[in-house]
Design a protein around this motif. Structure first.
Motif, PDB file in Angstrom:
ATOM      1  N   ARG A 111       0.804  -1.222   0.000  1.00 47.15           N
ATOM      2  CA  ARG A 111       0.000   0.000   0.000  1.00 47.15           C
ATOM      3  C   ARG A 111       0.833   1.266   0.000  1.00 47.15           C
ATOM      4  O   ARG A 111       0.405   2.292  -0.515  1.00 47.15           O
ATOM      5  N   LEU A 112       2.015   1.201   0.611  1.00 44.93           N
ATOM      6  CA  LEU A 112       2.806   2.414   0.795  1.00 44.93           C
ATOM      7  C   LEU A 112       3.155   3.124  -0.521  1.00 44.93           C
ATOM      8  O   LEU A 112       3.059   4.354  -0.594  1.00 44.93           O
ATOM      9  N   PRO A 113       3.566   2.404  -1.597  1.00 45.39           N
ATOM     10  CA  PRO A 113       3.965   3.112  -2.812  1.00 45.39           C
ATOM     11  C   PRO A 113       2.890   4.049  -3.353  1.00 45.39           C
ATOM     12  O   PRO A 113       3.203   5.151  -3.810  1.00 45.39           O
ATOM     13  N   VAL A 114       1.617   3.633  -3.272  1.00 46.94           N
ATOM     14  CA  VAL A 114       0.541   4.476  -3.791  1.00 46.94           C
ATOM     15  C   VAL A 114       0.483   5.783  -3.012  1.00 46.94           C
ATOM     16  O   VAL A 114       0.498   6.881  -3.581  1.00 46.94           O
ATOM     17  N   THR A 115       0.425   5.671  -1.673  1.00 51.77           N
ATOM     18  CA  THR A 115       0.336   6.867  -0.840  1.00 51.77           C
ATOM     19  C   THR A 115       1.575   7.736  -0.996  1.00 51.77           C
ATOM     20  O   THR A 115       1.484   8.965  -1.064  1.00 51.77           O
ATOM     21  N   LEU A 116       2.733   7.084  -1.086  1.00 52.60           N
ATOM     22  CA  LEU A 116       3.978   7.834  -1.227  1.00 52.60           C
ATOM     23  C   LEU A 116       4.001   8.605  -2.538  1.00 52.60           C
ATOM     24  O   LEU A 116       4.406   9.766  -2.581  1.00 52.60           O
ATOM     25  N   GLU A 117       3.535   7.945  -3.601  1.00 50.81           N
ATOM     26  CA  GLU A 117       3.515   8.626  -4.897  1.00 50.81           C
ATOM     27  C   GLU A 117       2.600   9.844  -4.841  1.00 50.81           C
ATOM     28  O   GLU A 117       2.973  10.945  -5.268  1.00 50.81           O
ATOM     29  N   LEU A 118       1.387   9.658  -4.279  1.00 50.38           N
ATOM     30  CA  LEU A 118       0.446  10.774  -4.157  1.00 50.38           C
ATOM     31  C   LEU A 118       1.072  11.918  -3.373  1.00 50.38           C
ATOM     32  O   LEU A 118       1.004  13.083  -3.769  1.00 50.38           O
ATOM     33  N   THR A 119       1.705  11.561  -2.249  1.00 47.48           N
ATOM     34  CA  THR A 119       2.268  12.574  -1.363  1.00 47.48           C
ATOM     35  C   THR A 119       3.377  13.348  -2.049  1.00 47.48           C
ATOM     36  O   THR A 119       3.400  14.586  -2.032  1.00 47.48           O
ATOM     37  N   VAL A 120       4.304  12.615  -2.680  1.00 52.83           N
ATOM     38  CA  VAL A 120       5.449  13.278  -3.308  1.00 52.83           C
ATOM     39  C   VAL A 120       4.984  14.158  -4.461  1.00 52.83           C
ATOM     40  O   VAL A 120       5.383  15.327  -4.581  1.00 52.83           O
ATOM     41  N   LEU A 121       4.099  13.620  -5.314  1.00 53.54           N
ATOM     42  CA  LEU A 121       3.625  14.407  -6.449  1.00 53.54           C
ATOM     43  C   LEU A 121       2.860  15.638  -5.977  1.00 53.54           C
ATOM     44  O   LEU A 121       3.037  16.740  -6.520  1.00 53.54           O
ATOM     45  N   ALA A 122       2.018  15.458  -4.965  1.00 54.43           N
ATOM     46  CA  ALA A 122       1.219  16.590  -4.488  1.00 54.43           C
ATOM     47  C   ALA A 122       2.116  17.674  -3.906  1.00 54.43           C
ATOM     48  O   ALA A 122       1.922  18.869  -4.161  1.00 54.43           O
ATOM     49  N   LEU A 123       3.121  17.247  -3.149  1.00 52.64           N
ATOM     50  CA  LEU A 123       4.037  18.212  -2.549  1.00 52.64           C
ATOM     51  C   LEU A 123       4.806  18.951  -3.643  1.00 52.64           C
ATOM     52  O   LEU A 123       4.938  20.181  -3.622  1.00 52.64           O
ATOM     53  N   ALA A 124       5.301  18.193  -4.628  1.00 55.70           N
ATOM     54  CA  ALA A 124       6.075  18.806  -5.709  1.00 55.70           C
ATOM     55  C   ALA A 124       5.214  19.786  -6.487  1.00 55.70           C
ATOM     56  O   ALA A 124       5.621  20.921  -6.743  1.00 55.70           O
ATOM     57  N   LEU A 125       4.006  19.363  -6.835  1.00 55.43           N
ATOM     58  CA  LEU A 125       3.140  20.225  -7.639  1.00 55.43           C
ATOM     59  C   LEU A 125       2.799  21.508  -6.888  1.00 55.43           C
ATOM     60  O   LEU A 125       2.865  22.614  -7.452  1.00 55.43           O
ATOM     61  N   SER A 126       2.461  21.369  -5.586  1.00 53.91           N
ATOM     62  CA  SER A 126       2.044  22.574  -4.872  1.00 53.91           C
ATOM     63  C   SER A 126       3.223  23.538  -4.702  1.00 53.91           C
ATOM     64  O   SER A 126       3.045  24.750  -4.808  1.00 53.91           O
ATOM     65  N   PRO A 281      -5.751   2.303  -3.861  1.00 56.79           N
ATOM     66  CA  PRO A 281      -5.297   1.255  -2.934  1.00 56.79           C
ATOM     67  C   PRO A 281      -4.091   1.688  -2.105  1.00 56.79           C
ATOM     68  O   PRO A 281      -3.029   1.070  -2.171  1.00 56.79           O
ATOM     69  N   GLY A 282      -4.216   2.767  -1.332  1.00 53.96           N
ATOM     70  CA  GLY A 282      -3.098   3.259  -0.532  1.00 53.96           C
ATOM     71  C   GLY A 282      -3.283   2.952   0.952  1.00 53.96           C
ATOM     72  O   GLY A 282      -4.187   2.224   1.340  1.00 53.96           O
ATOM     73  N   LEU A 283      -2.403   3.545   1.764  1.00 52.60           N
ATOM     74  CA  LEU A 283      -2.448   3.326   3.212  1.00 52.60           C
ATOM     75  C   LEU A 283      -3.757   3.818   3.832  1.00 52.60           C
ATOM     76  O   LEU A 283      -4.293   3.193   4.731  1.00 52.60           O
ATOM     77  N   GLY A 284      -4.238   4.957   3.323  1.00 46.56           N
ATOM     78  CA  GLY A 284      -5.433   5.556   3.900  1.00 46.56           C
ATOM     79  C   GLY A 284      -6.641   4.651   3.754  1.00 46.56           C
ATOM     80  O   GLY A 284      -7.402   4.428   4.697  1.00 46.56           O
ATOM     81  N   ASN A 285      -6.804   4.100   2.545  1.00 49.02           N
ATOM     82  CA  ASN A 285      -7.922   3.207   2.328  1.00 49.02           C
ATOM     83  C   ASN A 285      -7.772   1.928   3.136  1.00 49.02           C
ATOM     84  O   ASN A 285      -8.747   1.356   3.619  1.00 49.02           O
ATOM     85  N   LEU A 286      -6.527   1.477   3.281  1.00 50.07           N
ATOM     86  CA  LEU A 286      -6.258   0.297   4.111  1.00 50.07           C
ATOM     87  C   LEU A 286      -6.763   0.542   5.533  1.00 50.07           C
ATOM     88  O   LEU A 286      -7.465  -0.277   6.125  1.00 50.07           O
ATOM     89  N   MET A 287      -6.413   1.721   6.046  1.00 47.09           N
ATOM     90  CA  MET A 287      -6.834   2.117   7.385  1.00 47.09           C
ATOM     91  C   MET A 287      -8.356   2.134   7.464  1.00 47.09           C
ATOM     92  O   MET A 287      -8.955   1.596   8.388  1.00 47.09           O
ATOM     93  N   LEU A 288      -8.964   2.748   6.458  1.00 45.36           N
ATOM     94  CA  LEU A 288     -10.415   2.920   6.446  1.00 45.36           C
ATOM     95  C   LEU A 288     -11.132   1.580   6.392  1.00 45.36           C
ATOM     96  O   LEU A 288     -12.183   1.401   7.011  1.00 45.36           O
ATOM     97  N   GLN A 289     -10.538   0.605   5.660  1.00 43.36           N
ATOM     98  CA  GLN A 289     -11.162  -0.724   5.591  1.00 43.36           C
ATOM     99  C   GLN A 289     -10.934  -1.503   6.882  1.00 43.36           C
ATOM    100  O   GLN A 289     -11.729  -2.366   7.237  1.00 43.36           O
ATOM    101  N   SER A 290      -9.832  -1.201   7.571  1.00 39.75           N
ATOM    102  CA  SER A 290      -9.528  -1.963   8.776  1.00 39.75           C
ATOM    103  C   SER A 290     -10.297  -1.455   9.991  1.00 39.75           C
ATOM    104  O   SER A 290     -10.433  -2.177  10.976  1.00 39.75           O
ATOM    105  N   VAL A 291     -10.795  -0.208   9.917  1.00 34.30           N
ATOM    106  CA  VAL A 291     -11.468   0.354  11.094  1.00 34.30           C
ATOM    107  C   VAL A 291     -12.757  -0.395  11.438  1.00 34.30           C
ATOM    108  O   VAL A 291     -12.905  -0.863  12.563  1.00 34.30           O
ATOM    109  N   PRO A 292     -13.702  -0.565  10.478  1.00 41.55           N
ATOM    110  CA  PRO A 292     -14.922  -1.284  10.864  1.00 41.55           C
ATOM    111  C   PRO A 292     -14.660  -2.747  11.214  1.00 41.55           C
ATOM    112  O   PRO A 292     -15.356  -3.321  12.048  1.00 41.55           O
ATOM    113  N   ALA A 293     -13.615  -3.362  10.609  1.00 40.45           N
ATOM    114  CA  ALA A 293     -13.316  -4.762  10.903  1.00 40.45           C
ATOM    115  C   ALA A 293     -12.528  -4.914  12.200  1.00 40.45           C
ATOM    116  O   ALA A 293     -12.284  -6.027  12.641  1.00 40.45           O
TER     117      ALA A 293
END
Lengths: 330, 287
Positions: A111-126, A281-293
Motif C-alpha cells: 500500500r505504501l507506494p501508492v500513498t507515497l507517490e500521491l504525497t510526493v507528487l502533491a508536494l512537488a506540484l504545490s 489502494p493506498g495506506l489511507g484506504n487500508l486504514m479505512l477498511q480496517s477500522v470497521p473490521a
C-alpha cells in the motif's frame, strides 16, 4: 592538556556541546518513538470489551473469543503485549492481519507506494506552483496580481480537501469526462496511465497544500525585500529578477522548508480522504477498511509507520536546518 | 521604482477597505450561524429525518421545499440548518476543551520546573507526532462514533498546540518585573498563575483558537465524509457531501449546498482568525 593553545579549548568544548545536543535530541526522539508505538499498542485496551468480543460480535461463542484473544496475544497484560510487539517490530515483524492472515509488513509494502507517490507528487506540484507565484506576488506587494492570487489562496485555504476532490470529480470527470472518476493503475503498468489516474487526487491534495505554502513564502519574501542587502543589490543596479532569485529566495525559504516537511507527514495521513474518494489502494484506504473490521494489527502498523515517519521527518528538518541557514549553525 | 511609489499606497487603502468589508461579512455570517444553531428547534422547518417530498427535488423549484430535498426526499433546508448546529457544537465544544486544557498545561509547564515540565513537554511532543486525522481514525476503531466522542477526542487532540503557545508566551512573561513584584508582595502560586500570568498570555491563544475552530470544522467534515464521524441519520455537512457525491451527474446541488456551507463557515473563521493574529502582532511591535 594545559599547554595546548588557548584557541583550541573553546573549539573542543563547542564540539562537546554539539555532541551533547545531538545526544539529547536523539534521546528525545527515541522516547517519542517509544511512546508513539506504545500508544499504537495500547489502542486495543481502549476497547470496551476484549478485542475478541469486539471483532467477532455478540453471536460468537466464548471459546472462539478466547481462541482469538490468545492467538493475537490480546489476553496478555498491556506491558507484555507491548514488549512482545516491540521485539517483533524491531525484527521487521508487525504481526498478521486478522482479516486476511497476511503479514502486516507485506500489506504495508503493497500500500505504501501508492500513498507515497500521491504525497510526493502533491508536494512537488504545490511547491512548483506556490514558489513562483509567491515570489512574483511579493515583488509587487498589493499589486493587482498579488491581490488576485492572495485572494484566491485565502479562499482556497477554506475549502476542505474532500470538497475540492468532489468538485474536481464533477468538473473533470462527470462534466468533461477527461479523467476517470475512480481507480488506480500502478506505475509498473506505464507512466501515462498511472499519471492519468493519479492526476485528480494529486491535484486535490496539492490545491489543499498550496495556500499555506504561498502565503508563508509571500510574507517571508516581503520581509526579506526590506533587508539592507536587497537595497544594496538594487542600488548596485542588479536586475530585479536576479535579486529575487539569487538574493531573496534562499533566505526567505527557511520556514517554507520546515512547513513543507511537516506537510509531507500530514499528507501521508491526509491522503486518506482522496484515497477514499477516488478508491485508491493506498495506506489511507487500508486504514479505512480496517477500522470497521477492528483489524488491530493492521491499524497499529499504519499508525506506527505514519507517525514514525512524521517524527523522523521533523527531526531531520531540525537537524538539516543548519545546512540551509548558515546563521543558525553552532 | 520611484515613479511607482505613490501607487501602492492608494491600492493598499482600497484593499484595506475591501478587507474590512470581508471581515464584517465574516462576523455577520458567524453570528447568523450561531443564531441558526440556537434557534434550529423553533424555526419553521419540517425536520431532518422524515421524507417530505420526492427525492432530489432541486432547490428553488415551484412545488417542493425551498432548498429542495436530498437523496431520499428529506428536507434540505432542515438538514443544512441542523448541520450548522452539529458543526458548531463539535467545533466550539472541542476548541473550548482544547483551550482550557492546553492553557492550564502550558502555564504549569512554564511555571513548574523539573519533572512535571518534562512530562508535559514529552506528552505534547507525542501528541503532536500523530497527524490528527490518523489518530482520529485509529480512535474510531475503539470508541463508538458520535458527537460526544468527537468533541472529547478533538478537544484532547488540539490541547497540545495550545499548551505550546501558552508555554511560549508564559516563559516570556515570567521574566517580567510584575511577576517578581507579585511574588514579593506574597502572592500565592495560583494567584500568580491565573491572575497575573494568564491575562497576559491569553491574546495569542485566543487568535489561535479561532483558527482551530475552522480546523475542527474541516476535520469533523472529513471524518463524517469518510463515514467515521457523526453517524447518519444525523445531518452533518460532510456526511451530506458523501451521500450526494453518488449523484453528481444528475443532482450536483446535493453536494454544492453543504459544500458552500462548509466553505463560507471555514472562510469566516479563518478571516476573523487572520485579523486577530495581525492585530496581536501589530500590538507587539508597537509596544
Amino acid at each position: 592538556m594545559k599547554p595546548t593553545s588557548a584557541a583550541r579549548a573553546p573549539a573542543a568544548s563547542a564540539v562537546r556541546l554539539r555532541v551533547r545536543r545531538i545526544a539529547l535530541r536523539a534521546a528525545h526522539l527515541v522516547s517519542v518513538l517509544l511512546l508513539v508505538t506504545l500508544a499504537g499498542a495500547g489502542l486495543a485496551s481502549l476497547l470496551p470489551g476484549s478485542p475478541g468480543e469486539e471483532i467477532l460480535g455478540p453471536a460468537a461463542s466464548d471459546e472462539d473469543i478466547a481462541t482469538l484473544n490468545a492467538r493475537y496475544g490480546f489476553d496478555r497484560p498491556l506491558p507484555v503485549q507491548y514488549l512482545h510487539w516491540l521485539g517483533n517490530a524491531l525484527t521487521g515483524n508487525l504481526g498478521v492481519s486478522i482479516q486476511t492472515d497476511q503479514p502486516v509488513t507485506e500489506i504495508l509494502a503493497q500500500r505504501l507506494p501508492v500513498t507515497l507517490e500521491l504525497t510526493v507528487l502533491a508536494l512537488a506540484l504545490s511547491l512548483l506552483v506556490a514558489v513562483p507565484l509567491a515570489v512574483y506576488a511579493a515583488s509587487r506587494e498589493n499589486g493587482a496580481f498579488d491581490r488576485v492570487v492572495s485572494g484566491c489562496a485565502s479562499a482556497l485555504m477554506s475549502v476542505p480537501v474532500f470538497v475540492l476532490g468532489v468538485l474536481l470529480v464533477y468538473v473533470l470527470a462527470v462534466l468533461t469526462r477527461w479523467f476517470p472518476v475512480t481507480g488506480w493503475v500502478p506505475l509498473s503498468q506505464g507512466l501515462a496511465a498511472n499519471l492519468h489516474y493519479a492526476f485528480m487526487p494529486v491535484l486535490a491534495l496539492s490545491l489543499g497544500e498550496f495556500p499555506a505554502f504561498y502565503r508563508l513564502l509571500r510574507s517571508d519574501v516581503i520581509a526579506t525585500l526590506k533587508e539592507d542587502f536587497v537595497q544594496t543589490a538594487t542600488v548596485r543596479g542588479l536586475p530585479r529578477r536576479y535579486i529575487l532569485l539569487r538574493h531573496v529566495l534562499r533566505p526567505s525559504s527557511f520556514s517554507l522548508v520546515t512547513v513543507a516537511a511537516v506537510a509531507f507527514g500530514r499528507l501521508l495521513a491526509g491522503s486518506v480522504v482522496v484515497e477514499s474518494l477516488f478508491a485508491l489502494p493506498g495506506l489511507g484506504n487500508l486504514m479505512l477498511q480496517s477500522v470497521p473490521a477492528k483489524d488491530l494489527p493492521v491499524i497499529q502498523g499504519v499508525v506506527v509507520l505514519v507517525a514514525s515517519a512524521y517524527v523522523l521527518i521533523n527531526a531531520l528538518v531540525d537537524a538539516g536546518y543548519g545546512l540551509l541557514d548558515p546563521r543558525v549553525r553552532a | 521604482m520611484a515613479t511607482a511609489a505613490p501607487q501602492p499606497v492608494v491600492r493598499a487603502g482600497a484593499s484595506l477597505r475591501s478587507r474590512r468589508l470581508v471581515l464584517v461579512l465574516a462576523v455577520g455570517w458567524i453570528a447568523a450561524l450561531v443564531l441558526l444553531a440556537l434557534l434550529a428547534d423553533v424555526l419553521p422547518l419540517p425536520g431532518t429525518d422524515k421524507p417530505v417530498g420526492a427525492a432530489r427535488t432541486p432547490p428553488f423549484s415551484a412545488t417542493g421545499p425551498w432548498l429542495g430535498t436530498d437523496g431520499i426526499g428529506r428536507d434540505m433546508a432542515s438538514r443544512l440548518v441542523f448541520g450548522v448546529r452539529i458543526s458548531m457544537m463539535v467545533s466550539l465544544g472541542a476548541t473550548a476543551i482544547a483551550l482550557v486544557l492546553g492553557v492550564v498545561l502550558g502555564l504549569l509547564s512554564a511555571y513548574l520546573k523539573g519533572p512535571i515540565e518534562a512530562a508535559i513537554n514529552i506528552m505534547t511532543d507525542v501528541m503532536l507526532s500523530f497527524p490528527p486525522l490518523l489518530l482520529l481514525l485509529a480512535l474510531a476503531t475503539v470508541v463508538r462514533p458520535g458527537v460526544g466522542t468527537l468533541i472529547v477526542s478533538l478537544g484532547l487532540l488540539f490541547a497540545p498546540p495550545f499548551a505550546r503557545i501558552t508555554r511560549a508566551s508564559a516563559l516570556v512573561q515570567l521574566e517580567r518585573d510584575y511577576i517578581t513584584a507579585a511574588r514579593s508582595l506574597g502572592a500565592g502560586h495560583l494567584r500568580i498563575l491565573f491572575r497575573e500570568l494568564l491575562p497576559n498570555c491569553i491574546q495569542p491563544v485566543i487568535s489561535y483558537a479561532v483558527v482551530v475552530i475552522a480546523l475542527v470544522i474541516v476535520i469533523e467534515g472529513s471524518l463524517s465524509f469518510l463515514g467515521v464521524g457523526v453517524p447518519p441519520p444525523a445531518p452533518s455537512w460532510g456526511g451530506m457531501i458523501a451521500a450526494g457525491k453518488e449523484r453528481l451527474d444528475g443532482a450536483p446541488y446535493l453536494v454544492v449546498m453543504p459544500s458552500l456551507m462548509i466553505f463560507l463557515t471555514v472562510f469566516a473563521f479563518n478571516t476573523v482568525g487572520d485579523k486577530l493574529r495581525r492585530r496581536a502582532s501589530h500590538g507587539r511591535s508597537d509596544a
